[in-house]
Every structure is written in C-alpha cells, then in structure tokens.
Write a protein that holds these residues in place. Structure first.
Motif, PDB file in Angstrom:
ATOM      1  N   UNK A 120       0.850  -1.194   0.000  1.00 28.14           N
ATOM      2  CA  UNK A 120       0.000   0.000   0.000  1.00 28.14           C
ATOM      3  C   UNK A 120       0.886   1.244   0.000  1.00 28.14           C
ATOM      4  N   UNK A 121       1.923   1.228   0.852  1.00 28.79           N
ATOM      5  CA  UNK A 121       2.857   2.366   0.890  1.00 28.79           C
ATOM      6  C   UNK A 121       3.543   2.559  -0.461  1.00 28.79           C
ATOM      7  N   UNK A 122       3.980   1.455  -1.061  1.00 30.90           N
ATOM      8  CA  UNK A 122       4.708   1.552  -2.324  1.00 30.90           C
ATOM      9  C   UNK A 122       3.798   2.072  -3.441  1.00 30.90           C
ATOM     10  N   UNK A 123       2.606   1.494  -3.555  1.00 33.98           N
ATOM     11  CA  UNK A 123       1.686   1.914  -4.621  1.00 33.98           C
ATOM     12  C   UNK A 123       1.307   3.380  -4.465  1.00 33.98           C
ATOM     13  N   UNK A 124       1.056   3.794  -3.227  1.00 30.90           N
ATOM     14  CA  UNK A 124       0.708   5.194  -2.986  1.00 30.90           C
ATOM     15  C   UNK A 124       1.885   6.109  -3.266  1.00 30.90           C
ATOM     16  N   UNK A 125       3.098   5.649  -2.921  1.00 28.52           N
ATOM     17  CA  UNK A 125       4.296   6.465  -3.145  1.00 28.52           C
ATOM     18  C   UNK A 125       4.527   6.721  -4.630  1.00 28.52           C
ATOM     19  N   UNK A 126       4.168   5.738  -5.471  1.00 34.04           N
ATOM     20  CA  UNK A 126       4.397   5.881  -6.907  1.00 34.04           C
ATOM     21  C   UNK A 126       3.531   6.970  -7.549  1.00 34.04           C
ATOM     22  N   UNK A 127       2.581   7.505  -6.788  1.00 38.25           N
ATOM     23  CA  UNK A 127       1.792   8.635  -7.284  1.00 38.25           C
ATOM     24  C   UNK A 127       2.538   9.953  -7.117  1.00 38.25           C
ATOM     25  N   UNK A 128       3.628   9.937  -6.326  1.00 40.62           N
ATOM     26  CA  UNK A 128       4.317  11.183  -5.994  1.00 40.62           C
ATOM     27  C   UNK A 128       5.801  11.197  -6.356  1.00 40.62           C
ATOM     28  N   UNK A 129       6.397  10.021  -6.548  1.00 41.16           N
ATOM     29  CA  UNK A 129       7.825   9.978  -6.847  1.00 41.16           C
ATOM     30  C   UNK A 129       8.071   9.010  -7.997  1.00 41.16           C
ATOM     31  N   UNK A 130       9.331   8.835  -8.363  1.00 45.52           N
ATOM     32  CA  UNK A 130       9.666   7.959  -9.487  1.00 45.52           C
ATOM     33  C   UNK A 130      10.001   6.555  -9.003  1.00 45.52           C
ATOM     34  N   UNK A 131       9.853   5.599  -9.901  1.00 47.33           N
ATOM     35  CA  UNK A 131      10.232   4.222  -9.580  1.00 47.33           C
ATOM     36  C   UNK A 131      11.740   4.128  -9.368  1.00 47.33           C
ATOM     37  N   UNK A 132      12.495   4.952 -10.084  1.00 43.56           N
ATOM     38  CA  UNK A 132      13.954   4.927  -9.961  1.00 43.56           C
ATOM     39  C   UNK A 132      14.394   5.280  -8.546  1.00 43.56           C
ATOM     40  N   UNK A 133      13.926   6.420  -8.065  1.00 37.14           N
ATOM     41  CA  UNK A 133      14.304   6.856  -6.717  1.00 37.14           C
ATOM     42  C   UNK A 133      13.726   5.921  -5.667  1.00 37.14           C
ATOM     43  N   UNK A 176      17.190  10.512  -3.100  1.00 42.41           N
ATOM     44  CA  UNK A 176      15.941  11.232  -2.797  1.00 42.41           C
ATOM     45  C   UNK A 176      16.100  12.715  -3.115  1.00 42.41           C
ATOM     46  N   UNK A 177      17.246  13.275  -2.708  1.00 43.90           N
ATOM     47  CA  UNK A 177      17.475  14.693  -2.966  1.00 43.90           C
ATOM     48  C   UNK A 177      17.481  15.013  -4.453  1.00 43.90           C
ATOM     49  N   UNK A 178      18.125  14.147  -5.236  1.00 43.51           N
ATOM     50  CA  UNK A 178      18.148  14.359  -6.677  1.00 43.51           C
ATOM     51  C   UNK A 178      16.771  14.270  -7.298  1.00 43.51           C
ATOM     52  N   UNK A 179      15.965  13.312  -6.813  1.00 43.33           N
ATOM     53  CA  UNK A 179      14.610  13.151  -7.346  1.00 43.33           C
ATOM     54  C   UNK A 179      13.730  14.331  -6.965  1.00 43.33           C
ATOM     55  N   UNK A 180      13.891  14.852  -5.761  1.00 39.65           N
ATOM     56  CA  UNK A 180      13.064  15.976  -5.309  1.00 39.65           C
ATOM     57  C   UNK A 180      13.343  17.227  -6.122  1.00 39.65           C
ATOM     58  N   UNK A 181      14.580  17.402  -6.565  1.00 40.71           N
ATOM     59  CA  UNK A 181      14.901  18.569  -7.384  1.00 40.71           C
ATOM     60  C   UNK A 181      14.292  18.459  -8.775  1.00 40.71           C
ATOM     61  N   UNK A 182      14.114  17.205  -9.240  1.00 38.38           N
ATOM     62  CA  UNK A 182      13.589  17.003 -10.589  1.00 38.38           C
ATOM     63  C   UNK A 182      12.066  16.890 -10.621  1.00 38.38           C
ATOM     64  N   UNK A 183      11.439  16.700  -9.439  1.00 39.96           N
ATOM     65  CA  UNK A 183       9.991  16.495  -9.391  1.00 39.96           C
ATOM     66  C   UNK A 183       9.312  17.640  -8.666  1.00 39.96           C
ATOM     67  N   UNK A 184       7.990  17.497  -8.518  1.00 43.43           N
ATOM     68  CA  UNK A 184       7.204  18.512  -7.810  1.00 43.43           C
ATOM     69  C   UNK A 184       7.526  18.495  -6.319  1.00 43.43           C
ATOM     70  N   UNK A 185       7.107  19.560  -5.660  1.00 45.53           N
ATOM     71  CA  UNK A 185       7.406  19.685  -4.227  1.00 45.53           C
ATOM     72  C   UNK A 185       6.737  18.606  -3.397  1.00 45.53           C
ATOM     73  N   UNK A 186       5.669  17.993  -3.910  1.00 41.62           N
ATOM     74  CA  UNK A 186       4.957  16.960  -3.148  1.00 41.62           C
ATOM     75  C   UNK A 186       5.677  15.610  -3.173  1.00 41.62           C
ATOM     76  N   UNK A 187       6.812  15.519  -3.864  1.00 38.77           N
ATOM     77  CA  UNK A 187       7.504  14.239  -3.953  1.00 38.77           C
ATOM     78  C   UNK A 187       8.022  13.764  -2.603  1.00 38.77           C
ATOM     79  N   UNK A 188       8.176  14.690  -1.631  1.00 35.17           N
ATOM     80  CA  UNK A 188       8.645  14.281  -0.309  1.00 35.17           C
ATOM     81  C   UNK A 188       7.694  13.273   0.322  1.00 35.17           C
TER      82      UNK A 188
END
Length: 348
Positions: A120-133, A176-188
């Motif tokens: 559940x955590x993983x599936x929900x996380x994929x709405x906000x961040x990348x699979x790579x990170x 995580x830091x690299x992904x946050x710079x490349x994505x929206x602010x909600x990626x945290x």
C-alpha cells in the motif's frame, strides 16, 4: 552403495508433515543433503534470484504506470489478490506442511505488515515519486534490517556493517534529494512512504526468520501473502468500493495481472526456490539488480528523469549492501551444506 545423482536427475526431498521439517533448505530443513556438480548447485538458483530481482524492479515501474488510473490501495489490493490466487494453490499442492496454530497467526500478522501495509505504501508512493528513486530507497532494506536486528539482539554489529549501513542511508538520501529537485514539491510524501515501506520490509525480514527456518519459505510466503491480501481487500471494501469499481482500461488490467502474477507470485516463488538451493548471501548480492532494472525501464517506458544523484546514490547503496552482507556463508557444493536461514526479501 548409493550413487550420487547426476546433473539433470530429479532431486527429491523428504517431508515430515508433522513438524514441517525436511531435507532441503528451501523446505525448512537444516541441511542440503545431496551431492551435485558445482554448476548444477548454484547456476540455476542464482539465475532465478537474478530474475526475481529484475522482475520486481520492472514491477515497480509498472505500478507507477497503473497508479495513474487507480489509487494506491486499489492497486495494492488487486496485485496481491492476483498473487495470492497464483501462489497459494501452488504452495498447498506441492509444498504444504502442517503449521502450528500459534505460528500461523504470527505469520499472518507479519503478512498484514509486509503484504498489506508494505505494498500500500509503495503503490501510494508511486503517485508522488519515481520508480527509480523509490527502488534505491527500497534497496536499503538489508541495511535497515541489520539495524533492527542489531537493536533486537539477533545480529552482531561490526565496524564494517556499520559503515555499510551508513553508506546505504547516505546513498538513499542523495537519490531522494536528486529526485526531489527534478519532481514537484509533493515528492517528499512519496519518499516518506517508501521509507515506511522499507521499515516494514525490515521488520518482516527480522521477525519472519524463525518461521522460515521451521517451514518451507514458499508456505510462509503463501500464508503471509494471503493474510495481507485479505487485509487489503477488507480495507478496500470499506474505503473504496462505495465509490465504485476500479476504472482501469484494458492495458491497466494487463498491468495488474503482470504485477500480481509475475511481479508478485512468480518473483517470490523464484526467490524462495533459489534461497533454498544456494547460500542466502549469494542471493542477496543480486538485490542491486532491482533498482538497476527499475531505473532502466523507468527511463525507457515512463521517461523518468536521470540525475547524477541517482547514480551516486545507487553506487553508495550497492557498496553499502556488499559491506552489510556477511560473505562467510558462500556457496558450497559438498554434502550437508548448513542452511543458514538469513532470509532477506527482495523489494517488491
């Protein structure tokens, strides 16, 4: 005089259906008591473990694709209902042994954590961040497991292992830091969910060890997966069903079947089978294939951004994992190989 089996001969194992013990490591026994050529003893299991790691990495990318059509709970519920429908009959027909009632409920409780809250955590996380990170964070599971095992007293912390844990955590932070710079602010929020999933995986890895030593890993996984799927289904019936059935297109349903049957049931079957036929450390060193597969397929099919932070973070995590792993339990092909059940699950 008993001749050793030749390559290609079927190798049977004896089950004690009263206590769940058997002669094969993967069936929960203490010893691997057959003689086989070296190539037969480790090549196929290592290939299966590698395939399991790659499949789960691809499944993470597929999950990110399908969560654009349904919420994280729905995707996790459908995935593990499909996976349970595939794995449970296989375990019952070919591997089932009598499981004590007390152990059954303990395994089920761990299953709710690992096959319920974890996906559940993983599936929900994929709405906000990348699979790579996300995959790089999940690759830290052995390091987090070591920390938890050390706190619990079941693992001795050494300077080498502490360094490995530190490097893995730093690597995940850089990714995580690299992904946050490349994505929206909600990626945290997505990264926080991936960290929570990693913690769930570590708890399962530490506290499932006694049951994996006592019963076949496939049986333990089937019980745990069934309990997790049932928990997800119950929550979904209350939370999401009133809003209607999942609105997935044909491709979305195909992805669900893939992440459930292949990314769920088959990957766990392959990993459990491989774990029983080679040293646990040998299968663990293949876990970095998971984030590598996720990064490659994520960039190729979803156009996920590549940053220097991803590569630096991945390198540190991989190096940290190698420091964490106890390499003294290498693969052996002699008779009576001790089954050091040090079960580490691949990120799912």
């Amino acid at each position: 005089m008993i001749n050793p089996p030749f390559a290609g001969d079927p190798q049977r194992c004896s089950f004690n259906r009263e206590n769940g013990h058997s002669s094969r490591m993967n069936d929960g026994g203490k010893y691997l008591n057959w003689t086989a050529p070296a190539t037969q003893s480790w090549v196929v299991p290592m290939l299966c473990a590698a395939a399991a790691s790659i499949i789960t990495g691809i499944a993470l990318v597929a999950t990110r694709y399908v969560v654009q059509q349904a919420d994280g709970l729905t995707v996790a519920m459908l995935r593990y209902c499909v996976a349970t429908a595939c794995l449970l009959p296989t375990a019952m027909i070919f591997y089932w042994v009598k499981v004590a009632k007390k152990d059954f409920f303990a395994i089920a409780a761990l299953g709710v954590l690992y096959f319920g809250i974890f996906p559940w955590c993983i599936s929900s996380a994929m709405q906000f961040t990348t699979a790579s990170a996300g995959s790089i964070v999940l690759a830290c599971t052995p390091a987090v497991t070591l920390i938890l095992a050390g706190l619990w007293g079941s693992e001795v912390m050494t300077a080498r292992k502490c360094l490995g844990v530190t490097l893995a955590i730093i690597g995940a932070g850089i990714a995580i830091g690299g992904a946050m710079m490349a994505l929206a602010s909600t990626s945290w929020y997505g990264h926080a969910l991936m960290i929570a999933a990693t913690m769930c995986g570590a708890v399962y890895a530490v506290f499932s060890k006694p049951y994996l030593a006592k019963y076949p890993p496939i049986v333990v996984s089937a019980i745990a997966m069934g309990a997790g799927a049932a928990a997800l289904l119950c929550v979904w019936l209350v939370r999401d069903l009133p809003s209607g059935w999942p609105a997935l297109d044909a491709k979305g349903w195909l992805v669900i079947l893939f992440i459930g049957a292949i990314g769920g049931a088959l990957s766990f079957f392959l990993y459990a089978w491989a774990l029983g036929r080679t040293a646990p450390t040998s299968t663990m060193i293949l876990l970095p294939l998971n984030p590598m597969a996720a990064i490659f397929t994520g960039v190729l099919f979803l156009g996920e951004p590549l940053t220097s932070g991803l590569f630096i973070g991945l390198a540190l995590v991989i190096f940290g994992i190698f420091l964490v792993i106890d390499m003294t339990g290498g693969t052996k092909s002699s008779v009576m190989v001790a089954a050091k059940v040090n079960h580490e699950i691949p990120p799912a």
